[in-house]
Design a protein around this motif. Structure first.
Motif, mmCIF file in Angstrom:
data_model
loop_
_atom_site.group_PDB
_atom_site.id
_atom_site.type_symbol
_atom_site.label_atom_id
_atom_site.label_comp_id
_atom_site.label_asym_id
_atom_site.label_seq_id
_atom_site.Cartn_x
_atom_site.Cartn_y
_atom_site.Cartn_z
ATOM 1 N N TYR A 42 8.921 -2.002 -10.667
ATOM 2 C CA TYR A 42 10.005 -2.989 -10.813
ATOM 3 C C TYR A 42 9.732 -4.302 -10.065
ATOM 4 C CZ TYR A 42 12.379 1.356 -12.007
ATOM 5 O OH TYR A 42 12.714 2.562 -12.565
ATOM 6 N N GLY A 43 8.651 -4.357 -9.345
ATOM 7 C CA GLY A 43 8.391 -5.483 -8.458
ATOM 8 C C GLY A 43 8.339 -6.850 -9.101
ATOM 9 N N ARG A 44 7.613 -6.970 -10.182
ATOM 10 C CA ARG A 44 7.475 -8.291 -10.824
ATOM 11 C C ARG A 44 8.827 -8.822 -11.297
ATOM 12 N NH1 ARG A 44 1.781 -9.123 -11.804
ATOM 13 N NH2 ARG A 44 0.712 -7.143 -11.447
ATOM 14 N N LEU A 48 -3.558 -10.899 1.086
ATOM 15 C CA LEU A 48 -4.300 -9.814 0.436
ATOM 16 C C LEU A 48 -5.646 -10.325 -0.081
ATOM 17 C CD1 LEU A 48 -4.315 -6.874 -0.534
ATOM 18 C CD2 LEU A 48 -3.226 -7.663 -2.651
ATOM 19 N N ALA A 49 -5.648 -11.507 -0.655
ATOM 20 C CA ALA A 49 -6.901 -12.077 -1.156
ATOM 21 C C ALA A 49 -7.892 -12.317 -0.028
ATOM 22 C CB ALA A 49 -6.616 -13.384 -1.893
ATOM 23 N N LYS A 50 -7.377 -12.672 1.136
ATOM 24 C CA LYS A 50 -8.244 -13.002 2.267
ATOM 25 C C LYS A 50 -8.652 -11.768 3.076
ATOM 26 C CE LYS A 50 -8.517 -16.428 5.928
ATOM 27 N NZ LYS A 50 -7.842 -17.510 6.622
ATOM 28 N N THR A 53 5.637 -5.826 2.541
ATOM 29 C CA THR A 53 4.246 -5.760 2.099
ATOM 30 C C THR A 53 3.951 -4.604 1.145
ATOM 31 O OG1 THR A 53 3.521 -6.941 4.059
ATOM 32 C CG2 THR A 53 1.844 -5.703 2.874
ATOM 33 N N PRO A 54 4.345 -3.356 1.437
ATOM 34 C CA PRO A 54 3.998 -2.304 0.474
ATOM 35 C C PRO A 54 4.649 -2.525 -0.895
ATOM 36 C CG PRO A 54 5.423 -1.430 2.203
ATOM 37 C CD PRO A 54 5.040 -2.816 2.600
ATOM 38 N N PHE A 55 5.834 -3.101 -0.904
ATOM 39 C CA PHE A 55 6.504 -3.436 -2.164
ATOM 40 C C PHE A 55 5.671 -4.461 -2.940
ATOM 41 C CE2 PHE A 55 9.306 -6.353 -4.437
ATOM 42 C CZ PHE A 55 9.946 -5.482 -5.313
ATOM 43 N N VAL A 56 5.265 -5.522 -2.269
ATOM 44 C CA VAL A 56 4.474 -6.572 -2.924
ATOM 45 C C VAL A 56 3.100 -6.041 -3.323
ATOM 46 C CG1 VAL A 56 3.395 -8.837 -2.609
ATOM 47 C CG2 VAL A 56 5.718 -8.437 -1.780
ATOM 48 N N LEU A 57 2.508 -5.189 -2.499
ATOM 49 C CA LEU A 57 1.208 -4.618 -2.849
ATOM 50 C C LEU A 57 1.297 -3.775 -4.125
ATOM 51 C CD1 LEU A 57 -0.162 -3.631 0.667
ATOM 52 C CD2 LEU A 57 -0.849 -5.575 -0.757
ATOM 53 N N GLY A 58 2.473 -3.218 -4.375
ATOM 54 C CA GLY A 58 2.674 -2.486 -5.625
ATOM 55 C C GLY A 58 2.550 -3.385 -6.844
ATOM 56 N N ALA A 66 0.383 -5.825 -7.018
ATOM 57 C CA ALA A 66 -1.009 -6.276 -7.073
ATOM 58 C C ALA A 66 -1.870 -5.266 -7.830
ATOM 59 C CB ALA A 66 -1.543 -6.466 -5.651
ATOM 60 N N GLU A 67 -3.066 -5.661 -8.091
ATOM 61 C CA GLU A 67 -4.015 -4.792 -8.803
ATOM 62 C C GLU A 67 -4.764 -3.918 -7.795
ATOM 63 O OE1 GLU A 67 -4.157 -4.561 -12.105
ATOM 64 O OE2 GLU A 67 -2.525 -6.027 -12.139
#
Length: 192
Positions: A71-73, A93-95, A114-119, A121-122
């Motif tokens: 549901y994050g996006r 995350l990119a860095k 962070t764990p929510f946003v990492l969900g 990500a790829e």
């Protein structure tokens, strides 16, 4: 939450309270539980404190990751504030990639988001789980031992203060007795 409230919760519900507290956030309750494990009055074992905190932290962050994955996006798109925070996490995350996943729980302000946003990500579920488990283990050990060490230090300081107070009381009592004796002798000598 107040420290007194958390202390009461730990006394009443122990490891379950610690699990729930670390599932939701956790640093303060883990430090208190580590402190409580040092004191026999609470009846908490440090090993179980660490295990409960590890399990709570891991479960909470995995849950947030899966919510973010599904549901994050949609949720991030609805809020400008969340979009800005999400962009910061993606830039970090990119860095720092693996380092971020291992260490986010140590930084105030990153722990919950962070764990929510990492969900979003790829990142593979397996990779996140492995790095999250390692980070949760290090975090649980570090904060529990910090609380335990602080409790031990505080106990030693209080013991010394109490011992010093006892010695000071004896010294003051002796001094008062000596002054009273001297005054009595001086008074007796003046009467003569």
């Amino acid at each position: 939450m107040s420290i007194e409230f958390l202390k009461h919760v730990i006394e009443q519900y122990g490891y379950l309270a610690l699990f729930i507290g670390t599932f939701l956030e956790g640093e303060t309750i883990l430090l208190l539980a580590g402190f409580a494990a040092q004191s026999p009055q609470f009846g908490l074992d440090l090993r179980w404190v660490i295990l409960s905190a590890f399990a709570g932290s891991l479960a909470g962050d995995q849950t947030a990751f899966f919510i973010g994955r599904h549901y994050g996006r949609k949720l991030v798109a609805r809020s400008e504030k969340w979009r800005a925070r999400s962009e910061k996490v993606h830039a970090m995350l990119a860095k720092y990639h693996e380092v971020l996943i291992l260490s986010f729980r140590f930084f105030y302000g990153l722990r919950n988001l962070t764990p929510f946003v990492l969900g979003t990500a790829e990142i593979s579920v397996r990779k996140f789980f492995l790095l999250n488990a390692i980070g949760a283990a290090v975090w649980a050990v570090a904060f529990a031992l910090t609380g335990y060490a602080f409790g031990s230090l505080l106990e030693n300081v209080l013991t010394r203060v109490i011992d010093n107070v006892h010695h000071a009381e004896l010294a003051i009592l002796g001094l008062v007795a000596a002054v009273v004796a001297i005054l009595w002798v001086v008074k007796r000598l003046r009467r003569r």
